[in-house]
Design a protein around this motif. Structure first.
Motif, mmCIF file in Angstrom:
data_model
loop_
_atom_site.group_PDB
_atom_site.id
_atom_site.type_symbol
_atom_site.label_atom_id
_atom_site.label_comp_id
_atom_site.label_asym_id
_atom_site.label_seq_id
_atom_site.Cartn_x
_atom_site.Cartn_y
_atom_site.Cartn_z
ATOM 1 N N UNK A 148 0.829 -1.205 0.000
ATOM 2 C CA UNK A 148 0.000 0.000 0.000
ATOM 3 C C UNK A 148 0.863 1.254 0.000
ATOM 4 N N UNK A 149 1.911 1.254 0.784
ATOM 5 C CA UNK A 149 2.828 2.398 0.808
ATOM 6 C C UNK A 149 3.474 2.592 -0.566
ATOM 7 N N UNK A 150 3.819 1.490 -1.217
ATOM 8 C CA UNK A 150 4.432 1.564 -2.545
ATOM 9 C C UNK A 150 3.488 2.232 -3.541
ATOM 10 N N UNK A 151 2.203 1.881 -3.471
ATOM 11 C CA UNK A 151 1.219 2.459 -4.386
ATOM 12 C C UNK A 151 0.976 3.928 -4.076
ATOM 13 N N UNK A 152 0.893 4.263 -2.808
ATOM 14 C CA UNK A 152 0.578 5.632 -2.404
ATOM 15 C C UNK A 152 1.724 6.605 -2.670
ATOM 16 N N UNK A 153 2.930 6.096 -2.740
ATOM 17 C CA UNK A 153 4.092 6.967 -2.931
ATOM 18 C C UNK A 153 4.651 6.901 -4.351
ATOM 19 N N UNK A 154 3.915 6.275 -5.251
ATOM 20 C CA UNK A 154 4.368 6.130 -6.630
ATOM 21 C C UNK A 154 4.537 7.502 -7.285
ATOM 22 N N UNK A 155 5.632 7.690 -7.996
ATOM 23 C CA UNK A 155 5.874 8.922 -8.748
ATOM 24 C C UNK A 155 6.167 8.559 -10.200
ATOM 25 N N UNK A 156 6.073 9.555 -11.076
ATOM 26 C CA UNK A 156 6.219 9.308 -12.510
ATOM 27 C C UNK A 156 7.538 8.608 -12.843
ATOM 28 N N UNK A 157 8.600 8.977 -12.124
ATOM 29 C CA UNK A 157 9.908 8.379 -12.404
ATOM 30 C C UNK A 157 9.916 6.870 -12.176
#
Length: 207
Positions: free
Chosen positions: A51-60
């Protein structure tokens, strides 16, 4: 004016190639939504909670190396089955679909969940053996050491997980144009898709 094309289907069916061709033909923006899940899965392999990985996803993150690796594909399929992860990524996808000038999104639940009101929906598929050979050639060309049998088993496991998950399973929308690329060339599949889109655009122009 927004115009959304939703394209769904299993891995290596040709949906990505068809999506990019359609976007180029009409000048629409294109989003491979699978990259959102691959990037999330990639981060979980590095130890970040899903969940943290999805919530902190950025374009890069969508440009990261190795997003097509087999282990990332499996991780992506696993996180995609988590309702909280899917919810975290829904708003991004819907905002992209609503942009002016038209958008093409490809994935596994675009026409059924993300954009159920899309102007055009396609469901692209192909036989297991044909898809496995396509993906095996892609992976070996990129230097991955994997057998055709392993790729076939991996695809079937992903199909099982994606089509049987409780939240947003991979199924064709009732009003989707189905394209089977087992023997249909990509060029003919793109031509059929273009015809469907042009027909829908003409219908909307009359309203």
């Amino acid at each position: 004016m927004a115009f959304t094309v939703a394209i769904d289907g299993p891995a290596a069916s040709g949906k990505g190639t068809i999506s990019r061709a359609i976007a180029a033909h009409f000048g629409f923006a294109h989003l491979d939504t699978g990259l959102l899940y691959r990037a999330t899965g990639r981060k979980t392999l590095d130890g970040t909670p899903a969940l943290e990985a999805a919530q902190t996803l950025v374009a890069e993150d969508l440009q990261g190396d190795g997003l097509r690796a087999p282990e990332v594909a499996q991780a992506a399929s696993k996180v995609a089955a988590m309702p909280d992860v899917r919810k975290a990524l829904v708003d991004f996808q819907r905002a992209f679909a609503a942009r002016a000038g038209g958008a093409v999104l490809d994935g596994r639940d675009i026409g059924t969940v993300i954009c159920p009101d899309a102007e055009v929906k396609l469901f692209v598929t192909a036989s297991d053996d044909v898809r496995a050979e396509r993906r095996w050639k892609e992976l070996t060309f990129k230097g991955h050491k994997v057998s055709l049998e392993e790729v076939l088993a991996d695809l079937r496991e992903r199909d099982r997980r994606d089509s049987t998950r409780a939240d947003a399973p991979m199924i064709a929308a009732d009003d989707a144009l189905q394209l089977d690329t087992t023997s249909l060339s990509i060029e003919d599949a793109v031509a059929a898709a273009v015809t469907r889109i042009e027909t829908r655009q003409a219908e909307l122009a009359k309203l």
